[in-house]
Design a protein around this motif. Structure first.
Motif, PDB file in Angstrom:
ATOM      1  N   UNK A 145       0.836  -1.202   0.000  1.00 41.95           N
ATOM      2  CA  UNK A 145       0.000   0.000   0.000  1.00 41.95           C
ATOM      3  C   UNK A 145       0.870   1.250   0.000  1.00 41.95           C
ATOM      4  N   UNK A 146       2.004   1.191   0.711  1.00 40.11           N
ATOM      5  CA  UNK A 146       2.944   2.308   0.678  1.00 40.11           C
ATOM      6  C   UNK A 146       3.559   2.447  -0.714  1.00 40.11           C
ATOM      7  N   UNK A 147       3.937   1.332  -1.319  1.00 38.57           N
ATOM      8  CA  UNK A 147       4.506   1.374  -2.667  1.00 38.57           C
ATOM      9  C   UNK A 147       3.492   1.898  -3.675  1.00 38.57           C
ATOM     10  N   UNK A 148       2.223   1.543  -3.495  1.00 39.72           N
ATOM     11  CA  UNK A 148       1.169   2.039  -4.382  1.00 39.72           C
ATOM     12  C   UNK A 148       1.049   3.554  -4.293  1.00 39.72           C
ATOM     13  N   UNK A 149       1.058   4.092  -3.076  1.00 35.54           N
ATOM     14  CA  UNK A 149       0.972   5.537  -2.912  1.00 35.54           C
ATOM     15  C   UNK A 149       2.135   6.261  -3.564  1.00 35.54           C
ATOM     16  N   UNK A 150       3.336   5.728  -3.396  1.00 34.84           N
ATOM     17  CA  UNK A 150       4.512   6.342  -4.022  1.00 34.84           C
ATOM     18  C   UNK A 150       4.402   6.266  -5.540  1.00 34.84           C
ATOM     19  N   UNK A 151       3.890   5.142  -6.041  1.00 34.11           N
ATOM     20  CA  UNK A 151       3.723   4.997  -7.487  1.00 34.11           C
ATOM     21  C   UNK A 151       2.738   6.006  -8.055  1.00 34.11           C
ATOM     22  N   UNK A 152       1.619   6.240  -7.362  1.00 34.82           N
ATOM     23  CA  UNK A 152       0.629   7.217  -7.826  1.00 34.82           C
ATOM     24  C   UNK A 152       1.248   8.609  -7.849  1.00 34.82           C
ATOM     25  N   UNK A 153       2.007   8.955  -6.802  1.00 32.39           N
ATOM     26  CA  UNK A 153       2.673  10.258  -6.770  1.00 32.39           C
ATOM     27  C   UNK A 153       3.646  10.389  -7.933  1.00 32.39           C
ATOM     28  N   UNK A 288       7.347  23.687  -2.143  1.00 33.15           N
ATOM     29  CA  UNK A 288       6.308  22.777  -1.651  1.00 33.15           C
ATOM     30  C   UNK A 288       6.702  22.242  -0.281  1.00 33.15           C
ATOM     31  N   UNK A 289       7.968  21.869  -0.137  1.00 38.02           N
ATOM     32  CA  UNK A 289       8.464  21.372   1.155  1.00 38.02           C
ATOM     33  C   UNK A 289       8.322  22.442   2.232  1.00 38.02           C
ATOM     34  N   UNK A 290       8.649  23.687   1.892  1.00 36.27           N
ATOM     35  CA  UNK A 290       8.570  24.777   2.868  1.00 36.27           C
ATOM     36  C   UNK A 290       7.131  25.008   3.318  1.00 36.27           C
ATOM     37  N   UNK A 291       6.189  24.931   2.388  1.00 38.01           N
ATOM     38  CA  UNK A 291       4.777  25.096   2.755  1.00 38.01           C
ATOM     39  C   UNK A 291       4.359  24.015   3.746  1.00 38.01           C
ATOM     40  N   UNK A 387       0.835  13.878  -3.793  1.00 36.93           N
ATOM     41  CA  UNK A 387      -0.205  14.083  -4.806  1.00 36.93           C
ATOM     42  C   UNK A 387      -1.385  14.872  -4.243  1.00 36.93           C
ATOM     43  N   UNK A 388      -1.618  14.807  -2.926  1.00 40.72           N
ATOM     44  CA  UNK A 388      -2.643  15.651  -2.323  1.00 40.72           C
ATOM     45  C   UNK A 388      -2.243  17.114  -2.350  1.00 40.72           C
ATOM     46  N   UNK A 389      -0.986  17.400  -2.037  1.00 36.42           N
ATOM     47  CA  UNK A 389      -0.518  18.787  -2.061  1.00 36.42           C
ATOM     48  C   UNK A 389      -0.496  19.337  -3.480  1.00 36.42           C
ATOM     49  N   UNK A 390      -0.198  18.498  -4.469  1.00 41.85           N
ATOM     50  CA  UNK A 390      -0.181  18.971  -5.852  1.00 41.85           C
ATOM     51  C   UNK A 390      -1.582  19.361  -6.334  1.00 41.85           C
ATOM     52  N   UNK A 391      -2.620  18.772  -5.742  1.00 43.51           N
ATOM     53  CA  UNK A 391      -3.986  19.229  -6.034  1.00 43.51           C
ATOM     54  C   UNK A 391      -4.139  20.677  -5.596  1.00 43.51           C
ATOM     55  N   UNK A 392      -3.630  21.001  -4.413  1.00 43.02           N
ATOM     56  CA  UNK A 392      -3.690  22.380  -3.941  1.00 43.02           C
ATOM     57  C   UNK A 392      -2.786  23.294  -4.762  1.00 43.02           C
ATOM     58  N   UNK A 393      -1.677  22.774  -5.254  1.00 43.22           N
ATOM     59  CA  UNK A 393      -0.813  23.574  -6.131  1.00 43.22           C
ATOM     60  C   UNK A 393      -1.574  23.997  -7.386  1.00 43.22           C
ATOM     61  N   UNK A 394      -2.305  23.065  -7.983  1.00 41.30           N
ATOM     62  CA  UNK A 394      -3.102  23.376  -9.168  1.00 41.30           C
ATOM     63  C   UNK A 394      -4.119  24.467  -8.849  1.00 41.30           C
ATOM     64  N   UNK A 395      -4.785  24.348  -7.701  1.00 39.03           N
ATOM     65  CA  UNK A 395      -5.765  25.368  -7.314  1.00 39.03           C
ATOM     66  C   UNK A 395      -5.086  26.702  -7.013  1.00 39.03           C
ATOM     67  N   UNK A 396      -3.893  26.652  -6.416  1.00 41.99           N
ATOM     68  CA  UNK A 396      -3.178  27.893  -6.087  1.00 41.99           C
ATOM     69  C   UNK A 396      -2.803  28.667  -7.351  1.00 41.99           C
ATOM     70  N   UNK A 397      -2.272  27.984  -8.361  1.00 44.17           N
ATOM     71  CA  UNK A 397      -1.888  28.690  -9.588  1.00 44.17           C
ATOM     72  C   UNK A 397      -3.135  29.138 -10.358  1.00 44.17           C
ATOM     73  N   UNK A 398      -4.233  28.388 -10.208  1.00 43.89           N
ATOM     74  CA  UNK A 398      -5.489  28.825 -10.826  1.00 43.89           C
ATOM     75  C   UNK A 398      -5.965  30.132 -10.193  1.00 43.89           C
ATOM     76  N   UNK A 399      -5.912  30.209  -8.870  1.00 45.72           N
ATOM     77  CA  UNK A 399      -6.309  31.430  -8.168  1.00 45.72           C
ATOM     78  C   UNK A 399      -5.385  32.584  -8.545  1.00 45.72           C
ATOM     79  N   UNK A 400      -4.090  32.302  -8.644  1.00 43.87           N
ATOM     80  CA  UNK A 400      -3.138  33.348  -9.036  1.00 43.87           C
ATOM     81  C   UNK A 400      -3.438  33.863 -10.436  1.00 43.87           C
ATOM     82  N   UNK A 401      -3.796  32.945 -11.338  1.00 46.07           N
ATOM     83  CA  UNK A 401      -4.143  33.359 -12.690  1.00 46.07           C
ATOM     84  C   UNK A 401      -5.366  34.250 -12.718  1.00 46.07           C
TER      85      UNK A 401
END
Length: 570
Positions: A145-153, A288-291, A387-401
């Protein structure tokens, strides 16, 4: 916080920073199908043999639908096999206690829990599961299950990094390489370290001991060190013993406690460096790490402050203010190590505990609850946090746009309606599951019957349970009696929703992004790095992610805090 607390926290953050780059570089080698590692002479033959047995070509890449379908089929088969093992453990070997098989609803809950990397436990491990069930049924899932999560990311990062492509890698290759080259060797070393600290690793029958009062006590034995290693590194969290990391056989010393906390964050932290290297923008990975670290540090400070301040109700009964809130905590760890562990384990979707969160003060318990409801993006589960944080990244750049009046871009790729809809669907699934199941339980006889506390704390127990299940965390407010048909079933469904109904839209987003042509940055491009981006990302996580749960939090820990200050329970 005392001086030694500040020093330990600084040491934790310093060591985490130091291991982030080497972990990220090693992940580059592992997640590259043609990557070479120093373990190749030993593991390459085993890897090739595994592909032959599976009948798969490791070089043949898959599109997002093929990758997702393979992951879903693998998870389904694993769930069914684990369910069968748990139901029939009384017929299987390595059961020196003669423990019976699990009830259907508990077997369902447990099989789903470990398949989804949640490791919620409605049972006491040492009193319920045989060694065979622990090692074959559960530890197997701790790895895959851990390997699956890393693979999805990795698949999502490839979707961002590649341009005008269609494929995202091969699920079977990612699964095998992460398990063989990353998780197994790390766990072998970590398990040996734990044994050196006093964690047990044996196949003995339980030991009968005579207590000082003359009663007979059963002392659990078993292969603990091997399970503890992967439960921490894989952010699984399921304890061999019911007391989890508070048990002296699982977590014997302050040093083992510190290294266990560091191991929970290690791979998730390294994945942010892997992100930066893959997209050829290392500053983005560090942003991303700093956030993540800013949100994490805030959580630690609030939780530690609340627990060190103690409970006014206890103080009215004569408990010294200087002692803080030691209820439910191990003396060998103390308040700060308990608060730090609680924040780490809920920020990282691990679920292991070295103290009982149900005994925290209202605000102290608010922090781990809040960390889960952020979407488990503060490091998060291995892979799942990125991959959860990257969802927020997409929303963040959308808001910035939107703010600057131009089409949003993320690392040169246009973010359009499809990506935003998929990102919002991911967040709505999380919100609907947590709040929907909590509302249902709070007005149902079966839900209220499981509470050991009335008032806002009882509500917090239900909210925590479904937050933990949907966020695939696995920790609990232990006052909730969850081993009932209704709770086991609904929590199991919440785990499935939190894992797979979030992965599918994320993989669809990866499939959309990988097809886009990346454009060169221009004067109007919003940079995906630096302080401005980091603050925008934090604001997006807090405003878009957390505010959904503000009314529920107000009914639970916030109300409880004001009652506690007044010296009232409810």
């Amino acid at each position: 916080m005392q001086t030694n607390d500040w020093l330990q926290f600084a040491l934790f953050l310093g060591l985490l920073t130091l291991i982030t780059k080497p972990m990220g570089l090693y992940l580059m080698q592992v997640l590259d199908a043609n990557g070479r590692t120093w373990l190749d002479p030993v593991l390459k033959p085993l890897e090739k043999l595994t592909y032959q047995v599976m009948g798969t070509d490791p070089q043949r890449e898959q599109n997002w639908k093929q990758y997702t379908f393979a992951m879903l089929v693998f998870s389904l088969v694993g769930t069914i096999l684990t369910y069968a093992i748990l139901r029939c453990q009384h017929l299987l070997p390595w059961n020196p206690q003669g423990l019976p098989g699990l009830t259907p609803h508990l077997a369902f809950n447990t099989a789903v829990s470990f398949t989804t990397n949640t490791n919620w436990q409605s049972y006491g491990g040492e009193a319920t599961l045989s060694y065979f069930s622990q090692m074959v049924g559960l530890t197997f899932h701790n790895f895959v299950s851990a390997a699956t999560g890393i693979g999805i990311a990795a698949a999502l990062v490839r979707g961002i990094a590649r341009s005008s492509a269609t494929t995202l890698g091969n699920f079977w290759t990612d699964l095998v390489r992460v398990t063989y080259y990353l998780l197994l060797p790390l766990c072998a070393v970590f398990a040996l370290f734990l044994v050196s600290q006093g964690t047990i690793q044996n196949f003995d029958s339980y030991t009968k001991a005579l207590t000082a009062e003359g009663a007979e006590q059963m002392i659990a034995q078993g292969p603990m060190a091997s399970q503890v290693a992967i439960k921490m590194l894989g952010t699984n969290g399921g304890g061999f013993a019911n007391a989890n990391a508070a048990h002296p056989f699982e977590n014997p010393t302050p040093l083992s406690n510190f290294v266990q906390m560091l191991s929970i964050f290690a791979i998730g932290s390294g994945l942010t460096y892997y992100l930066g290297r893959m997209v050829k923008n290392q500053a983005h990975g560090w942003a991303v790490w700093a956030a993540m670290m800013i949100l994490f540090t805030g959580g630690v400070m609030v939780c530690a402050y609340a627990e060190a301040g103690g409970n006014p109700i206890h103080q009215q009964l004569g408990v010294a203010v200087a002692d803080g809130n030691m209820e439910g905590k191990e003396v060998r760890f103390g308040i700060f190590n308990s608060a730090l562990f609680a924040t780490i384990t809920t920020a990282a979707s691990c679920g292991a505990v070295n103290s009982m969160h149900d005994s925290f003060t209202a605000i102290g318990g608010f922090v781990p609850l809040f960390m889960m409801e952020l979407g488990e993006v503060v490091i998060g589960g291995v892979g799942a946090g990125l991959y959860g944080m990257l969802v927020f990244v997409v929303l963040a750049v959308f808001i910035a746009g939107l703010m600057v009046g131009r089409t949003p871009e993320y690392l040169g790729k246009k973010i359009q309606a499809k990506e935003v809809k998929l990102a919002m669907l991911t967040l709505l699934v999380l919100t609907l599951s947590i709040l929907g199941f909590t509302a249902w339980a709070s007005v149902s006889a079966w839900g209220v019957a499981g509470l050991n506390n009335a008032g806002p704390h009882g509500f917090s127990e239900m909210l925590y349970a479904y937050s933990s299940a949907t966020a695939n965390n696995g920790s609990a407010f232990a006052g909730l009696t969850a081993n009932t048909p209704w709770y086991n079933t609904t929590l199991g469904v919440a785990m499935l929703i939190g894992r797979f109904l979030m992965i599918v839209p994320i993989m669809a987003m990866a499939g959309s992004l990988v097809q886009k042509q990346a454009a060169a940055p221009s004067a109007g491009t919003f940079p995906a790095h630096g302080a401005t981006f980091t603050l925008l990302l934090i604001g997006t996580v807090l405003l878009v992610g957390a505010l959904n749960f503000l009314p529920a939090l107000a009914l639970g820990p916030v109300v409880e805090h004001f009652l506690m200050v007044q010296g009232r329970l409810f």
